[in-house]
Design a protein around this motif. Structure first.
Motif, mmCIF file in Angstrom:
data_model
loop_
_atom_site.group_PDB
_atom_site.id
_atom_site.type_symbol
_atom_site.label_atom_id
_atom_site.label_comp_id
_atom_site.label_asym_id
_atom_site.label_seq_id
_atom_site.Cartn_x
_atom_site.Cartn_y
_atom_site.Cartn_z
ATOM 1 N N LYS A 70 56.680 9.528 5.992
ATOM 2 C CA LYS A 70 55.780 8.264 5.482
ATOM 3 C C LYS A 70 56.505 8.068 4.022
ATOM 4 C CE LYS A 70 51.462 9.407 7.443
ATOM 5 N NZ LYS A 70 49.869 9.594 7.236
ATOM 6 N N THR A 71 56.478 6.807 3.763
ATOM 7 C CA THR A 71 57.204 6.576 2.492
ATOM 8 C C THR A 71 56.466 5.343 1.637
ATOM 9 O OG1 THR A 71 58.585 4.538 3.528
ATOM 10 C CG2 THR A 71 59.682 6.838 3.201
ATOM 11 N N LYS A 72 56.312 5.379 0.533
ATOM 12 C CA LYS A 72 55.768 4.144 -0.406
ATOM 13 C C LYS A 72 56.823 3.695 -1.057
ATOM 14 C CE LYS A 72 51.015 5.875 -0.514
ATOM 15 N NZ LYS A 72 49.754 6.071 -1.269
ATOM 16 N N VAL A 73 57.013 2.152 -1.314
ATOM 17 C CA VAL A 73 57.895 1.479 -2.175
ATOM 18 C C VAL A 73 56.955 0.377 -2.988
ATOM 19 C CG1 VAL A 73 59.713 -0.138 -2.096
ATOM 20 C CG2 VAL A 73 59.736 1.631 -0.379
ATOM 21 N N PHE A 74 57.310 0.652 -4.317
ATOM 22 C CA PHE A 74 56.468 -0.302 -5.235
ATOM 23 C C PHE A 74 57.325 -1.720 -5.396
ATOM 24 C CE2 PHE A 74 55.837 -1.638 -9.652
ATOM 25 C CZ PHE A 74 54.374 -2.046 -9.576
ATOM 26 N N VAL A 75 56.812 -2.510 -5.305
ATOM 27 C CA VAL A 75 57.455 -4.056 -5.730
ATOM 28 C C VAL A 75 56.856 -4.813 -6.775
ATOM 29 C CG1 VAL A 75 58.251 -6.085 -4.600
ATOM 30 C CG2 VAL A 75 58.057 -3.955 -3.170
ATOM 31 N N GLU A 76 57.726 -4.911 -7.627
ATOM 32 C CA GLU A 76 56.985 -5.797 -8.529
ATOM 33 C C GLU A 76 58.219 -7.237 -8.937
ATOM 34 O OE1 GLU A 76 55.594 -4.227 -12.788
ATOM 35 O OE2 GLU A 76 57.772 -4.270 -12.879
ATOM 36 N N ILE A 77 57.526 -8.469 -9.068
ATOM 37 C CA ILE A 77 58.485 -9.387 -9.546
ATOM 38 C C ILE A 77 58.179 -9.863 -10.835
ATOM 39 C CG2 ILE A 77 58.921 -11.831 -8.699
ATOM 40 C CD1 ILE A 77 58.052 -11.194 -5.851
ATOM 41 N N VAL A 78 59.131 -10.021 -11.407
ATOM 42 C CA VAL A 78 58.845 -10.543 -13.073
ATOM 43 C C VAL A 78 59.607 -11.857 -13.112
ATOM 44 C CG1 VAL A 78 59.328 -9.847 -15.307
ATOM 45 C CG2 VAL A 78 59.041 -8.126 -13.629
ATOM 46 N N ASP A 79 58.850 -12.796 -13.947
ATOM 47 C CA ASP A 79 59.473 -14.135 -14.324
ATOM 48 C C ASP A 79 60.580 -13.640 -15.616
ATOM 49 O OD1 ASP A 79 60.270 -16.340 -15.578
ATOM 50 O OD2 ASP A 79 58.453 -17.445 -14.860
ATOM 51 N N ASN A 80 61.763 -13.793 -15.125
ATOM 52 C CA ASN A 80 62.723 -13.496 -16.412
ATOM 53 C C ASN A 80 62.813 -14.161 -17.567
ATOM 54 O OD1 ASN A 80 64.807 -11.572 -16.883
ATOM 55 N ND2 ASN A 80 66.507 -13.240 -16.600
#
Length: 440
Positions: free
Chosen positions: A347-357
Motif C-alpha cells: 500500500k502507498t499514499k501520495v500527497f498532492v498539492e496544487i499551488v497558484d504560482n
C-alpha cells in the motif's frame, strides 16, 4: 395521437426563430456554453441507445427484463419486439407474450406520448442550442417509432401490438426545422469569438474564445477559418504546470526515493498529454509556470505472509476389474491433498498539492492511496488420484509448485501505478478540468 404529431410538426415549422444574436447577452451565452461538454453536439444527442439487432433471442429477453425492472420501458419494448420477431417456436412465442402483453406495449407508447407532449411544451419556450437539441430529440422519437413499426409490420407475432403512427412527411418537416435552427448557431458563435478577441487579455478569456470556435466547428466543420483561430486561441490560453516530487517520508524504503519520484512524475505527465488536455502544458522547473503540483510519497507498506496449508482427505469406491464370472470388482481408493497458499500486498499514499504560482494560494490538496495484491496457490497429492471425482479434480489448483514471490519494488511500483491513476482521474475532474479542458 395523429393530431399531436401534426401539431408538433406545425410548431417546429411555423414557430419564429426566437433567438437572435442581438437578443441574448454575453452572460446568457456563457451560461449556455459552460453547461456543455465538448461531446454535447448533435452526434451525441440520441435519447436512446438503439438495440443491437445481432443479439440472440435469449439475450433480447434478458435485456428486456433488465430494462423493464429499471423503468426504461422504451428500451425494454425494443428488446421485446426484436426478440419476439426472432421467435419461431410456439413455446418461445408463448413465453414472450406472457410477459410482453399488448397492455405493456400500450404503456410504453403512453410514455412516448407523454415525452412528446413535454417536447412540444419545451419548443414553445426554448431557443438557440437548446431548441436545436429539443428538435433533435423529436427527430429521434420519430426514428424510434419508425423502427418499431418496421419490426411490427415485418412479423406475424407482433401484429396484435399497437404502435403510434409514423409518417415520413413529418420526419422531413422535423429535419428541416432542426437544420434551420442549427444553421444559425455557427455564424453567431463565430462572430462572438471574433468580437471577444479584441478585448481578451487573460488566458481564461482565450480559453473561452477557443471554446466558441469549437462550438462553431461542432455545427459546421469547415466554417471559414474557425479551426485556425481556435488553435491560436488555445496557444494563448495554455497554463504552464510544473511537477515537483518531494522527499519520500519512509525510512525503510529510502533507497526507492528517486526512482519512485521519477516514475510518479512520468506517469502523471503522460496524463497531461493529448488532445483532451490542450490547455495544459507540462514544463520544466526552469520555465515560468502558472501552477505547481507538489507530490510526496508516504506510508509505503509491504507485507509478505507465510505459507498457509490445509489438508483434505478423499475416499471412494471404484471399479478395479472383473472376476471370472464377469462381475465388477469394487475397491476403495484413498488420497490426501494438501492445499498451500501465499500472498503479498503493498500500500502507498501520495500527497498532492496544487499551488497558484502567482499568489502562492493552495488551490487543491488531497492524499491518494494505491494498493497491489499478489496471491498464489498450489497443491500436493499423495495416494490414488482416482479417489477424487472429476468435479473435485477440476477444483484442484493449477500448480503443484509455488510461483516466485514478487520483490518489494515490484509490489510498490504496482501500488504506485494505481495511486497515479487515481491522482490523474481526480485532477482531471476536480481541478485541471476547470482550468485545462475545452468545456463549453
Amino acid at each position: 395521437m395523429r393530431l399531436l404529431f401534426l401539431f408538433l410538426s406545425f410548431v417546429l415549422l411555423s414557430s419564429p426563430f426566437l433567438f437572435a444574436q442581438s437578443q441574448l447577452s454575453d452572460d446568457d451565452k456563457l451560461k449556455i456554453i459552460t453547461k456543455k461538454s465538448l461531446k454535447d453536439n448533435p452526434s451525441h444527442w440520441a435519447f436512446i441507445n438503439y438495440v443491437n439487432k445481432n443479439l440472440s433471442l435469449v439475450k433480447h429477453k434478458s435485456n428486456a427484463k433488465k430494462y423493464l425492472k429499471n423503468g426504461n420501458i422504451k428500451t425494454a419494448l425494443h428488446h421485446y419486439m426484436l426478440g419476439l420477431s426472432k421467435a419461431t417456436k410456439n413455446r418461445q412465442i408463448k413465453r414472450y407474450k406472457k410477459k410482453f402483453t399488448p397492455d405493456l406495449s400500450k404503456e410504453a407508447m403512453a410514455a412516448v406520448n407523454d415525452e412528446m407532449d413535454s417536447i412540444r411544451e419545451a419548443l414553445s419556450k426554448q431557443s438557440f442550442i437548446e431548441k436545436a437539441k429539443t428538435e433533435k430529440c423529436y427527430i429521434d422519437y420519430l426514428k424510434y417509432l419508425q423502427k418499431l413499426n418496421k419490426i411490427k409490420l415485418s412479423n406475424d407475432n407482433l401484429l396484435e401490438y399497437e404502435v403510434l403512427p409514423y409518417n415520413k412527411e413529418e420526419m422531413n418537416k422535423a429535419l428541416q426545422a432542426y437544420n434551420h435552427t442549427a444553421n444559425l448557431i455557427a455564424p453567431c458563435y463565430y462572430n462572438l469569438a471574433v468580437q471577444k478577441e479584441t478585448t481578451a487579455t487573460k488566458k481564461a478569456d482565450w480559453k473561452k474564445i477557443s471554446s466558441y470556435y469549437a462550438i462553431v466547428q461542432a455545427y459546421e466543420e469547415n466554417y471559414e477559418d474557425a479551426k485556425d483561430r481556435e488553435d491560436i486561441a488555445v496557444e494563448k490560453s495554455i497554463y504552464n504546470v510544473t511537477v515537483y516530487p518531494e522527499t519520500i517520508r519512509s525510512s525503510t524504503y529510502k533507497r526507492l526515493d528517486k526512482s519512485l519520484q521519477l516514475m510518479i512524475k512520468d506517469e502523471l505527465s503522460s496524463s497531461f498529454n493529448g488532445e483532451r488536455m490542450r490547455h495544459i502544458r507540462l514544463v520544466s522547473e526552469s520555465v515560468p509556470t502558472d501552477f505547481i503540483i507538489n507530490l510526496a510519497v508516504s506510508d509505503i507498506f509491504v507485507d509478505h505472509s507465510g505459507t498457509e496449508s490445509e489438508n483434505a482427505n478423499y475416499e471412494r469406491e471404484i471399479v478395479t476389474g472383473k472376476d471370472k464370472d464377469g462381475n465388477e470388482i469394487m475397491s476403495t481408493v484413498r488420497a490426501s491433498v494438501t492445499y498451500f497458499s501465499m500472498e503479498s500486498s503493498s500500500k502507498t499514499k501520495v500527497f498532492v498539492e496544487i499551488v497558484d504560482n502567482s499568489t502562492g494560494e493552495i488551490k487543491y490538496s488531497e492524499t491518494f492511496q494505491g494498493s497491489s495484491n499478489w496471491y498464489t496457490k498450489w497443491y500436493k497429492l499423495t495416494g490414488n488420484d482416482k479417489a477424487l471425482t472429476k468435479k473435485e479434480s477440476r477444483g484442484l489448483p493449477y500448480r503443484t509448485k509455488p510461483e516466485t514471490r514478487p520483490s518489494d519494488l515490484s509490489l510498490i511500483q504496482n501500488a504506485i501505478d494505481g495511486t497515479v491513476k487515481n491522482i490523474s482521474k481526480s485532477l482531471n475532474s476536480d481541478f485541471l478540468y476547470a482550468k485545462g479542458v475545452v468545456s463549453y
